[in-house]
Enzyme design. Structure first.
Site, short mmCIF file in Angstrom:
data_model
loop_
_atom_site.label_atom_id
_atom_site.label_comp_id
_atom_site.label_asym_id
_atom_site.label_seq_id
_atom_site.Cartn_x
_atom_site.Cartn_y
_atom_site.Cartn_z
N GLU A 264 -0.34 1.80 -14.08
CA GLU A 264 -0.10 3.07 -13.07
C GLU A 264 1.07 2.31 -12.23
O GLU A 264 1.24 1.80 -11.44
CB GLU A 264 -1.25 3.20 -12.09
CG GLU A 264 -1.28 4.52 -11.42
CD GLU A 264 -0.99 4.42 -9.86
OE1 GLU A 264 0.12 4.69 -9.37
OE2 GLU A 264 -1.94 3.52 -9.15
N CYS A 298 1.87 5.91 -4.16
CA CYS A 298 2.33 6.48 -5.30
C CYS A 298 2.19 8.34 -5.37
O CYS A 298 2.79 8.70 -6.33
CB CYS A 298 1.97 5.88 -6.62
SG CYS A 298 0.12 5.65 -6.68
#
Length: 491
Positions: A264, A298
């Site tokens: 990720e 993020c």
């Protein structure tokens, strides 16, 4: 008996949760030669503590014990693994306040956000405690008249987990719970900036009853701890959350041993607001998307596109909401806490200066806060041109760029003009437009008229250079399993 402890001015009731050592093979171990890594509180620069700086040899030893423990853990009845993971979940909730306070001390986020992260982290452990019991054999209609066919899912082996500083508890439980439920053993490296949230999870894993060697936490510098794992053929899968730049390095370094990779990586989320959207709701959600975790997320909104007929009104309301955000130290529970380090603050300054030089207008913020060098004011830039750096690079801080658009086709092209593809936010009341735009956006996740979309039951992950694989859901557990096809003739 519990022993109270003060950690960088933060009181915790169970002092044993604050561990300065690594946890390997069921033992708490210090560094033989490499010393320690100092961890500072970003709010005031005080020393939180010193974490053991393990060597490459010690990091390899963690793989030794994880490999030795693998057969026993994988061979347990699923119900037995489930019960231990479930106990870990219960301990997380039992010690929620102390875990939150440790996180505030080393990471700096507001206390309420830290508490929310512990709940979020625990939800993955609870989910995978249940998933551990699910059958992993699938019957398949045979293509052969004299054979039976089955597909088995088996644990891949030892798994390396590398987690970031911005969500130091949740990112570890999301990975670890899935891998452990699958029957894998783990070696985990928490960020050297926030190691104590990781070692606290190791302490609770020990209390939960994980067999020695199943759950290992290795502290120190990533440049020392991780290379032995990428090179070791016994580490069959690696999961990483962090920057795309580092992800590329791990991808390259893992190639020789052909590991399964779950990554990720970076994000560059657009927020798209069409005319006809509920404006008050869109502003509220855009504020959440931009400023949660002080922008260090993020999933954070990095570009805000607003259709021109409502642009001025949206900007006025968004600016007013940003000005109302409080800035403070984590234990005071503000809206915005400190950024993690000097590099993070410098990036805000660079992006703001670049945008202004290219014609954007600063409406609020734009400088460091008087509280300290790592605090940055909530900042809003309007009329940001498309060649500004902030429109192409992840900001990872409390700076919001807003720009108008005229057509649906135009804004889709702008939103997709990035190497990243993690999440996109869309606000509209037109069902046909919602469908069209959701399909057209090249992102792994699309949030419509809301910000919060993540959780244990959903497959979290992105497209393009935002990562590989998925975390959460049953798919997240399958990332740590191999498929075995069995074709059987009874003779």
């Amino acid at each position: 008996m519990k022993q109270e402890r003060i950690v960088s001015g933060v009181e915790i009731s169970d002092g044993k949760l604050f561990r300065s050592f690594s946890y390997i093979g069921g033992k708490w171990v210090g560094a033989a030669d490499a010393g320690a890594v100092s961890v500072t509180n970003p709010a005031d620069g005080t020393i939180v503590g010193e974490a053991a700086r393990l060597s490459a040899d010690e990091s390899s030893r963690a793989v030794d014990v994880a490999q030795a423990a693998f057969a026993g853990w994988a061979g347990m009845l699923p119900q037995e693994r489930s019960a231990i993971i479930r106990r870990w979940f219960e301990l997380l909730l039992e010690h929620k306040e102390d875990l939150s306070r440790i996180m505030v001390a080393e990471q700096g986020k507001p206390l309420s956000e830290a508490r929310g992260e512990i709940d979020y982290a625990a939800s993955f452990v609870e989910f995978y405690a249940e998933e551990a019991k699910r059958p992993n054999v699938e019957g398949v209609t045979s293509h052969l008249s004299d054979a039976e066919v089955e597909v088995w899912l088996e644990p891949v082996g030892v798994v390396a987990l590398i987690t970031p500083w911005n969500f130091p508890t949740a990112m570890l439980t999301r990975k670890a719970a899935a891998a452990l439920a699958a029957g894998c053993t783990i070696v985990a490296h928490p960020s050297s900036e926030t190691p104590f949230s990781g070692t606290a999870l190791g302490e609770l894993a020990e209390r939960a009853g994980f067999p020695d060697g199943v759950f290992n936490v290795v502290t120190g510098k990533a440049s020392t701890v991780v290379p032995p794992w990428t090179a070791d053929h016994r580490v069959r899968a690696l999961s990483f959350t962090g920057s795309t730049e580092v992800g590329r390095i791990l991808y390259r370094d893992s190639a020789a041993t052909v590991k399964k990779l779950v990554m990720e990586l970076g994000g560059h989320a657009p927020v798209i607001v069409f005319k006809g959207a509920n404006l008050d709701h869109a502003v509220t959600e855009a504020i959440k998307a931009k400023f949660a975790t002080s922008g260090q997320d993020c999933l954070g909104a990095n570009r805000i596109f607003v259709e021109r007929p409502i642009y001025s009104e949206f900007c006025a309301r968004f600016i007013a909401a940003a000005k109302a955000l409080s800035v403070g130290r984590g234990m005071d529970d503000p809206d915005i806490g400190p950024l993690m380090n000097e590099k993070a603050v410098a990036k805000q300054e660079e992006h703001v200066a670049d945008a202004l030089a290219k014609g954007a207008t600063l409406t609020c913020g734009g400088k460091r806060h008087q509280l300290g060098s790592l605090f940055y004011e909530p900042t809003v830039l309007v009329d940001v041109p498309h060649d500004a750096a902030i429109m192409h690079e992840e900001t990872f801080g409390p700076v919001a760029p807003i720009t108008p658009f005229d057509t649906e086709e135009e804004v889709i092209a702008w939103a997709n003009d990035t190497e990243y593809g993690l999440v996109a936010y869309l606000h509209s009341q037109d069902p046909r437009r919602i469908y069209r735009v959701s399909r057209a956006l090249n992102f792994g996740m699309v949030a419509v008229n809301r910000t919060k979309v993540t959780g244990a039951p959903i497959p979290f992950g992105g497209t393009k250079q935002s990562g590989l694989g998925r975390e959460g859901a049953r798919l997240g557990m399958q990332e740590y399993m191999e498929i075995k096809y069995v074709c059987r003739d009874w003779g």
